[in-house]
Design an enzyme around this catalytic site. Structure first.
Site, mmCIF file in Angstrom:
data_model
loop_
_atom_site.group_PDB
_atom_site.id
_atom_site.type_symbol
_atom_site.label_atom_id
_atom_site.label_comp_id
_atom_site.label_asym_id
_atom_site.label_seq_id
_atom_site.Cartn_x
_atom_site.Cartn_y
_atom_site.Cartn_z
ATOM 1 N N ASP A 1 0.819 -1.203 0.000
ATOM 2 C CA ASP A 1 0.000 0.000 0.000
ATOM 3 C C ASP A 1 0.859 1.260 0.000
ATOM 4 O OD1 ASP A 1 -2.828 0.590 -0.097
ATOM 5 O OD2 ASP A 1 -2.479 1.749 1.719
ATOM 6 N N CYS B 1 -10.910 4.667 -4.483
ATOM 7 C CA CYS B 1 -9.870 4.449 -3.482
ATOM 8 C C CYS B 1 -10.242 5.112 -2.162
ATOM 9 C CB CYS B 1 -8.550 4.967 -4.037
ATOM 10 S SG CYS B 1 -7.242 5.026 -2.828
ATOM 11 N N TYR C 1 -12.323 3.107 1.133
ATOM 12 C CA TYR C 1 -11.633 2.954 2.428
ATOM 13 C C TYR C 1 -12.425 3.643 3.539
ATOM 14 C CZ TYR C 1 -7.339 0.388 1.429
ATOM 15 O OH TYR C 1 -6.440 -0.599 1.133
ATOM 16 N N TYR D 1 -9.132 5.407 9.053
ATOM 17 C CA TYR D 1 -10.079 5.412 7.936
ATOM 18 C C TYR D 1 -11.511 5.766 8.353
ATOM 19 C CZ TYR D 1 -6.103 3.995 5.224
ATOM 20 O OH TYR D 1 -4.861 3.981 4.625
ATOM 21 N N GLU E 1 -9.934 -2.797 -6.207
ATOM 22 C CA GLU E 1 -9.827 -2.738 -4.739
ATOM 23 C C GLU E 1 -10.005 -4.141 -4.150
ATOM 24 O OE1 GLU E 1 -9.016 -0.477 -2.466
ATOM 25 O OE2 GLU E 1 -8.674 1.089 -3.940
HETATM 26 C C1 LIG Z 1 -5.311 0.058 -2.432
HETATM 27 C C2 LIG Z 1 -5.793 1.237 -1.665
HETATM 28 N N1 LIG Z 1 -6.990 1.788 -1.972
HETATM 29 C C3 LIG Z 1 -7.400 2.886 -1.241
HETATM 30 C C4 LIG Z 1 -6.656 3.442 -0.237
HETATM 31 C C5 LIG Z 1 -7.143 4.650 0.525
HETATM 32 N N2 LIG Z 1 -6.431 5.802 0.121
HETATM 33 C C6 LIG Z 1 -5.457 2.842 0.037
HETATM 34 N N3 LIG Z 1 -4.664 3.286 1.036
HETATM 35 N N4 LIG Z 1 -5.019 1.718 -0.664
#
Ligand SMILES: Cc1ncc(CN)c(N)n1
Length: 225
Positions: A44, A135, A139, A165, A207
């Site tokens: 990530d 994204c 989250y 989050y 995702e």
């Molecule tokens: C794969 C992924 N998707 C979304 C997020 C949230 N910014 C993240 N940290 N990583």
């Protein structure tokens, strides 16, 4: 109905499936294997570097100063607030910042970031926000749902993740992205809106694949030095 309301109806079944995914279930009940979490963390981190780049492309392609400021603030929020969470976890795991940054992106990480970057380079500002939206929004969706579980925010390891989050600050990032999307969707033809919706559906699938990548400790097939 706002564009994002109708898109949400379409992607909701995919997003609901995140909540049933073993990785998310493990975060929610605190049983997630630490190695899987570390794999997510490293992947990530390199994902977020590209994500911050996407916000920067958004700033460059903005059509007015207000929009440019929002993209720049979102890039800043990713590079500082969100990535600070990753750096804080890395410290707990004795992973240096250099090691984090040098993580070899797995197949899914490469596929997902390349998909978004390709769209963002090709089109106008509407492509950039459509690529980015899932994204931040998904989250926030996951964080807020997990936060409803009793005691989850106090978990010694995963509590920090949920607190980030589910935070007001992260909800504001999400609201900013939703607003950017609805603003650029105004006045678009049905065909154009369908194309943007397709991007949001695809990133929703990506995702899911990212959770799978972490759960399965995905790497490239044949290791080489
Ligand atoms: C794969 C992924 N998707 C979304 C997020 C949230 N910014 C993240 N940290 N990583």
């Amino acid at each position: 109905m706002k564009f994002t309301d109708s898109v949400f109806k379409r992607v909701e079944p995919i997003w609901e499936s995140y909540m049933k995914h073993p990785f998310i279930q493990g975060l929610g009940d605190g049983t997630l294997d630490e190695e899987k979490f570390k794999h997510w963390l490293k992947q990530d981190y390199v994902y977020l570097i590209e994500y911050a780049r996407l916000f920067s492309i958004g700033a460059a392609k903005s059509t007015d100063l207000k929009m440019m400021t929002t993209y720049a603030d979102l890039a800043n929020g990713t590079l500082h607030t969100e990535m600070d969470l990753h750096r804080s976890y890395a410290k707990q795991f004795n992973i240096s910042e250099e090691e984090l940054e040098q993580t070899e992106p797995a197949q899914t990480t490469v596929a997902y970031t390349s998909y978004m970057l390709n769209l963002a380079q090709q089109g106008g500002i509407e492509n950039v926000i459509a690529a980015i939206l899932t994204c931040t929004w998904s989250y926030s969706y996951i964080g807020l749902k997990l936060a409803e579980i009793e005691g989850v925010k106090d978990h010694p390891l995963y509590g920090e993740w949920v607190n980030m989050y589910a935070s007001e600050e992260f909800s504001t990032f999400k609201e900013d992205c939703i607003q950017l999307m609805d603003t650029v969707a105004e006045g678009k033809t049905e065909e154009e809106l369908n194309r943007l919706e397709d991007i949001i559906v695809k990133t929703s699938y990506y995702e899911y694949m990212f959770w799978e990548m972490a759960e399965n400790l995905e790497t490239w097939p044949v290791p080489v030095k």
